[in-house]
Design an enzyme around this catalytic site. Sequence first.
Site, PDB file in Angstrom:
ATOM      1  N   ARG A   1       0.848  -1.189   0.000  1.00  0.00           N
ATOM      2  CA  ARG A   1       0.000   0.000   0.000  1.00  0.00           C
ATOM      3  C   ARG A   1       0.884   1.240   0.000  1.00  0.00           C
ATOM      4  O   ARG A   1       1.882   1.304   0.719  1.00  0.00           O
ATOM      5  CB  ARG A   1      -0.912   0.024   1.234  1.00  0.00           C
TER       6      ARG A   1
ATOM      7  N   GLU B   1      -2.047   8.167  -6.912  1.00  0.00           N
ATOM      8  CA  GLU B   1      -2.191   7.365  -8.126  1.00  0.00           C
ATOM      9  C   GLU B   1      -3.283   7.956  -9.011  1.00  0.00           C
ATOM     10  O   GLU B   1      -4.375   8.245  -8.504  1.00  0.00           O
ATOM     11  CB  GLU B   1      -2.539   5.917  -7.762  1.00  0.00           C
TER      12      GLU B   1
ATOM     13  N   HIS C   1       0.573  -0.161 -10.299  1.00  0.00           N
ATOM     14  CA  HIS C   1      -0.371  -0.843  -9.403  1.00  0.00           C
ATOM     15  C   HIS C   1      -1.034  -2.027 -10.105  1.00  0.00           C
ATOM     16  O   HIS C   1      -2.255  -2.158 -10.130  1.00  0.00           O
ATOM     17  CB  HIS C   1      -1.432   0.132  -8.895  1.00  0.00           C
TER      18      HIS C   1
END
Length: 347
Positions: free
Chosen positions: A261, A290, A309
């Site tokens: 994370r 992001e 990701h």
Amino acid sequence: MEEPIPVLAAGDGFVLNRLLTEALHATGGGPSAWQVRELELPWPHVPFGPVGEVVEASGSEDVLIEALAGVRVCLTQMAPLTRRVLRACPDLELFAVSRGGPVNANLAAAAEHGVAVTFAPGRNAASTAEHTVGLMLAAMRRIPQAHAGVLAGRWDSAQFAYEATGLEIEGTTVGLVGAGAVGGRVAAALTALGARVLVADPYADPAALPAGVRLVELPELLASSGVLSLHARLTPETAGMIGAAELAALPPGAVLVNCARGGLLDYAALAGALREGRLFAAALDVYDEEPLPADHPLRGAPNLVLTPHLAGASRAVARRAARMVAAEADRWRRGKPLLHRANGGGS
């Protein structure tokens, strides 16, 4: 013979509708147990985002409401289960989310409407573990730099110079922060490659760790680790747990990997450590923002391997996720307890 149960397969470009339908037909009831209609959501070709009061959803409430007319079960990854959708779809009884957390569902509202929400924990543990090891190897062996050089027409023998060469996993002490489904797999893989593996995790069972893996406190792990890999959950206690002081505690020339994370790590401090040469490299799949902004401190930092990701993205994950939600639907059909229920509503 019982009437088939009306189901909406609300798939997308990753967890495909055909995977959801095939998984349903493979359950104990077979194809005759289900009356499947399909709705294709635009993710990942169109980014997910907030829909109504839920986050990380794809598609619109209006389209979903229309598709759910008369439906009792919905299998999906990204469809938005909002209070408005629930009010408009009184036949819905089960909303099965094929992801690690049902963030696209209003759990409280679903409980109020008697709708059970389930999810698919651990669906991408193997994929994320493999991606972690892949990024670790890429950063340590400087594979992206070598690849770019060959593409640019260079055959650079200077990469054999001692200072330009990379690092090996074998014989390196690797510290893992977190030893859950992903961290445990990474520990096993690294042990097989000859690393000395340390784990810092207050919830880990030492007996469940791979042979040779040692459980230590975080300060000892930081001081000893040539590679630091993050696998903790993001909680108020772990947010920002690796900052400037923790990076400074690593041995000079260490490598940092984060496929967990973004909120676990201070990225400005990481960029500074790379620019100052205190770290050998870093490999990242998750970020504090992001998509990564154009003015992010990481941009321009040296010795980085970055992916957007997607550690949890593999064909096996999509198939596994479809099977997990189909299995929940079949348990619901047979009146059995749901394995991965996220709320208190429904049967």
